[in-house]
Design a protein around this motif. Structure first.
Motif, PDB file in Angstrom:
ATOM      1  N   ILE A 213       1.894   1.752  11.954  1.00 36.67           N
ATOM      2  CA  ILE A 213       2.814   2.476  11.078  1.00 36.67           C
ATOM      3  C   ILE A 213       3.098   3.814  11.737  1.00 36.67           C
ATOM      4  CG2 ILE A 213       3.236   3.450   8.791  1.00 36.67           C
ATOM      5  CD1 ILE A 213       1.006   1.585   7.730  1.00 36.67           C
ATOM      6  N   ASP A 214       4.354   4.056  12.052  1.00 38.73           N
ATOM      7  CA  ASP A 214       4.755   5.325  12.659  1.00 38.73           C
ATOM      8  C   ASP A 214       5.634   6.100  11.686  1.00 38.73           C
ATOM      9  OD1 ASP A 214       3.473   4.883  15.104  1.00 38.73           O
ATOM     10  OD2 ASP A 214       5.211   3.840  15.928  1.00 38.73           O
ATOM     11  N   ILE A 215       5.345   7.376  11.551  1.00 37.48           N
ATOM     12  CA  ILE A 215       6.222   8.264  10.791  1.00 37.48           C
ATOM     13  C   ILE A 215       7.335   8.656  11.752  1.00 37.48           C
ATOM     14  CG2 ILE A 215       6.403  10.428   9.504  1.00 37.48           C
ATOM     15  CD1 ILE A 215       3.268  10.170   9.145  1.00 37.48           C
ATOM     16  N   MET A 216       8.522   8.176  11.489  1.00 37.52           N
ATOM     17  CA  MET A 216       9.658   8.417  12.388  1.00 37.52           C
ATOM     18  C   MET A 216      10.376   9.727  12.059  1.00 37.52           C
ATOM     19  SD  MET A 216       9.564   5.884  14.435  1.00 37.52           S
ATOM     20  CE  MET A 216      11.134   6.117  15.265  1.00 37.52           C
ATOM     21  N   LYS A 217      10.395  10.062  10.762  1.00 37.50           N
ATOM     22  CA  LYS A 217      11.096  11.267  10.340  1.00 37.50           C
ATOM     23  C   LYS A 217      10.362  11.846   9.137  1.00 37.50           C
ATOM     24  CE  LYS A 217      15.694  12.964   9.165  1.00 37.50           C
ATOM     25  NZ  LYS A 217      17.080  12.597   8.878  1.00 37.50           N
ATOM     26  N   TYR A 218      10.174  13.152   9.173  1.00 39.61           N
ATOM     27  CA  TYR A 218       9.574  13.876   8.062  1.00 39.61           C
ATOM     28  C   TYR A 218      10.500  15.045   7.780  1.00 39.61           C
ATOM     29  CZ  TYR A 218       6.096  16.098   5.112  1.00 39.61           C
ATOM     30  OH  TYR A 218       5.444  16.648   4.038  1.00 39.61           O
ATOM     31  N   ASP A 219      11.199  14.971   6.641  1.00 40.95           N
ATOM     32  CA  ASP A 219      12.278  15.914   6.339  1.00 40.95           C
ATOM     33  C   ASP A 219      13.250  15.910   7.517  1.00 40.95           C
ATOM     34  OD1 ASP A 219      11.496  16.542   3.733  1.00 40.95           O
ATOM     35  OD2 ASP A 219      10.173  18.153   4.395  1.00 40.95           O
TER      36      ASP A 219
ATOM     37  N   THR B 266       7.970  11.704  -0.721  1.00 37.63           N
ATOM     38  CA  THR B 266       6.544  11.901  -0.962  1.00 37.63           C
ATOM     39  C   THR B 266       6.246  13.378  -1.189  1.00 37.63           C
ATOM     40  OG1 THR B 266       4.311  11.542  -0.094  1.00 37.63           O
ATOM     41  CG2 THR B 266       6.018  12.110   1.510  1.00 37.63           C
ATOM     42  N   GLY B 267       5.202  13.634  -1.937  1.00 41.15           N
ATOM     43  CA  GLY B 267       4.691  14.985  -2.093  1.00 41.15           C
ATOM     44  C   GLY B 267       3.629  15.301  -1.057  1.00 41.15           C
ATOM     45  N   LEU B 268       3.266  14.307  -0.244  1.00 38.59           N
ATOM     46  CA  LEU B 268       2.240  14.500   0.781  1.00 38.59           C
ATOM     47  C   LEU B 268       2.767  15.337   1.935  1.00 38.59           C
ATOM     48  CD1 LEU B 268       0.842  10.846   1.046  1.00 38.59           C
ATOM     49  CD2 LEU B 268      -0.190  12.782  -0.174  1.00 38.59           C
ATOM     50  N   GLY B 269       1.892  16.176   2.479  1.00 44.81           N
ATOM     51  CA  GLY B 269       2.219  16.888   3.698  1.00 44.81           C
ATOM     52  C   GLY B 269       2.169  15.918   4.871  1.00 44.81           C
ATOM     53  N   LEU B 270       2.668  16.343   6.009  1.00 44.77           N
ATOM     54  CA  LEU B 270       2.704  15.464   7.183  1.00 44.77           C
ATOM     55  C   LEU B 270       1.300  15.015   7.584  1.00 44.77           C
ATOM     56  CD1 LEU B 270       4.261  14.011   9.387  1.00 44.77           C
ATOM     57  CD2 LEU B 270       4.312  16.152  10.689  1.00 44.77           C
ATOM     58  N   ARG B 271       0.326  15.911   7.585  1.00 42.94           N
ATOM     59  CA  ARG B 271      -1.046  15.525   7.949  1.00 42.94           C
ATOM     60  C   ARG B 271      -1.609  14.503   6.967  1.00 42.94           C
ATOM     61  NH1 ARG B 271      -3.111  21.291   9.311  1.00 42.94           N
ATOM     62  NH2 ARG B 271      -2.609  21.380  11.508  1.00 42.94           N
ATOM     63  N   GLU B 272      -1.375  14.736   5.671  1.00 42.99           N
ATOM     64  CA  GLU B 272      -1.872  13.799   4.662  1.00 42.99           C
ATOM     65  C   GLU B 272      -1.215  12.431   4.818  1.00 42.99           C
ATOM     66  OE1 GLU B 272      -2.531  16.421   0.714  1.00 42.99           O
ATOM     67  OE2 GLU B 272      -0.541  16.535   1.616  1.00 42.99           O
ATOM     68  N   LEU B 273       0.078  12.424   5.078  1.00 44.85           N
ATOM     69  CA  LEU B 273       0.791  11.161   5.256  1.00 44.85           C
ATOM     70  C   LEU B 273       0.284  10.439   6.498  1.00 44.85           C
ATOM     71  CD1 LEU B 273       2.974   9.216   4.275  1.00 44.85           C
ATOM     72  CD2 LEU B 273       4.650  10.580   5.570  1.00 44.85           C
ATOM     73  N   THR B 274       0.031  11.189   7.558  1.00 43.95           N
ATOM     74  CA  THR B 274      -0.518  10.582   8.771  1.00 43.95           C
ATOM     75  C   THR B 274      -1.880   9.967   8.491  1.00 43.95           C
ATOM     76  OG1 THR B 274       0.696  12.132  10.171  1.00 43.95           O
ATOM     77  CG2 THR B 274      -1.209  11.029  11.167  1.00 43.95           C
TER      78      THR B 274
ATOM     79  N   LEU C 231      -2.980   8.846   5.664  1.00 39.56           N
ATOM     80  CA  LEU C 231      -2.749   7.658   4.841  1.00 39.56           C
ATOM     81  C   LEU C 231      -2.314   6.476   5.700  1.00 39.56           C
ATOM     82  CD1 LEU C 231      -2.343   6.203   2.086  1.00 39.56           C
ATOM     83  CD2 LEU C 231       0.010   7.067   2.165  1.00 39.56           C
ATOM     84  N   THR C 232      -1.365   6.680   6.603  1.00 40.23           N
ATOM     85  CA  THR C 232      -0.881   5.557   7.417  1.00 40.23           C
ATOM     86  C   THR C 232      -1.985   5.032   8.328  1.00 40.23           C
ATOM     87  OG1 THR C 232       0.068   7.016   9.124  1.00 40.23           O
ATOM     88  CG2 THR C 232       1.540   6.315   7.339  1.00 40.23           C
ATOM     89  N   LYS C 233      -2.790   5.925   8.895  1.00 40.00           N
ATOM     90  CA  LYS C 233      -3.892   5.481   9.764  1.00 40.00           C
ATOM     91  C   LYS C 233      -4.947   4.719   8.963  1.00 40.00           C
ATOM     92  CE  LYS C 233      -1.757   6.964  13.155  1.00 40.00           C
ATOM     93  NZ  LYS C 233      -0.861   5.956  13.723  1.00 40.00           N
ATOM     94  N   GLU C 234      -5.187   5.136   7.731  1.00 41.54           N
ATOM     95  CA  GLU C 234      -6.153   4.424   6.887  1.00 41.54           C
ATOM     96  C   GLU C 234      -5.642   3.019   6.542  1.00 41.54           C
ATOM     97  OE1 GLU C 234      -9.393   3.264   4.828  1.00 41.54           O
ATOM     98  OE2 GLU C 234      -9.207   4.952   6.207  1.00 41.54           O
ATOM     99  N   ILE C 235      -4.367   2.897   6.239  1.00 38.61           N
ATOM    100  CA  ILE C 235      -3.790   1.574   5.960  1.00 38.61           C
ATOM    101  C   ILE C 235      -3.901   0.693   7.198  1.00 38.61           C
ATOM    102  CG2 ILE C 235      -1.650   0.330   5.403  1.00 38.61           C
ATOM    103  CD1 ILE C 235      -0.889   2.836   3.667  1.00 38.61           C
TER     104      ILE C 235
ATOM    105  N   ALA D  65       0.833  -1.211   0.000  1.00 38.80           N
ATOM    106  CA  ALA D  65       0.000   0.000   0.000  1.00 38.80           C
ATOM    107  C   ALA D  65       0.864   1.256   0.000  1.00 38.80           C
ATOM    108  CB  ALA D  65      -0.936  -0.011   1.204  1.00 38.80           C
ATOM    109  N   LEU D  66       1.914   1.258   0.794  1.00 36.89           N
ATOM    110  CA  LEU D  66       2.785   2.431   0.865  1.00 36.89           C
ATOM    111  C   LEU D  66       3.551   2.643  -0.443  1.00 36.89           C
ATOM    112  CD1 LEU D  66       3.981   1.993   4.527  1.00 36.89           C
ATOM    113  CD2 LEU D  66       2.615   3.920   3.643  1.00 36.89           C
ATOM    114  N   ARG D  67       3.938   1.548  -1.097  1.00 44.63           N
ATOM    115  CA  ARG D  67       4.624   1.674  -2.398  1.00 44.63           C
ATOM    116  C   ARG D  67       3.735   2.369  -3.430  1.00 44.63           C
ATOM    117  NH1 ARG D  67       9.374  -0.916  -3.528  1.00 44.63           N
ATOM    118  NH2 ARG D  67      10.066  -2.531  -2.090  1.00 44.63           N
ATOM    119  N   GLN D  68       2.414   2.217  -3.298  1.00 42.84           N
ATOM    120  CA  GLN D  68       1.478   2.873  -4.213  1.00 42.84           C
ATOM    121  C   GLN D  68       1.480   4.388  -4.025  1.00 42.84           C
ATOM    122  OE1 GLN D  68      -0.692   1.259  -6.537  1.00 42.84           O
ATOM    123  NE2 GLN D  68       0.635  -0.471  -6.107  1.00 42.84           N
TER     124      GLN D  68
END
Length: 121
Positions: A94-100, A60-68, A70-74, A25-28
């Motif tokens: 799924i935890d976002i460990m680093k964003y930029d 990713t082109g996603l902002g942090l909120r959008e990425l969050t 996405l991970t919660k939906e997965i 899912a994340l590869r997509q």
């Protein structure tokens, strides 16, 4: 703008299937994906089966909120819910460990297995 991210994934229920599905899912949604090898770990702070963990570096082109979101939906798609989490069954985390340059989940960065996962992404 492309953002560099590091994600950590873990599961203690249906481990291999849930981690494989999360990666697919994340590869997509992400680009330039690189994965660590998987690591089995004992649970921390709960009674449960062992966790299968891995880390992913990507852009990713996603902002942090959008990425969050996405991970919660997965996580939800793989069956994660509050009742199971309270009972120590984690279908997928799924935890976002680093964003930029922003480091998230500071306590997790100190865990030996996390250091190994991130070094190998």
């Amino acid at each position: 703008m492309k953002h560099k991210v590091i994600l950590a994934m873990g599961s203690n229920s249906g481990q291999e299937a849930n981690i494989r599905a999360a990666i697919a899912a994340l590869r997509q949604a992400l680009e330039d994906v690189s994965l660590s090898g998987p690591i089995w770990t004992e649970p921390i702070g709960m009674e449960s089966d062992r966790f299968l963990n891995c880390a992913m570096a990507a852009t990713t082109g996603l902002g942090l909120r959008e990425l969050t979101r996405l991970t919660k939906e997965i996580e939800r798609q793989r069956g994660r819910n509050e009742a199971d989490s309270r009972a120590g069954r984690i279908a997928l985390d799924i935890d976002i460990m680093k964003y930029d340059s922003t480091l998230l989940h500071p306590r997790d960065w100190e865990r030996e297995y996390m250091k190994r996962l991130i070094e190998n992404t």
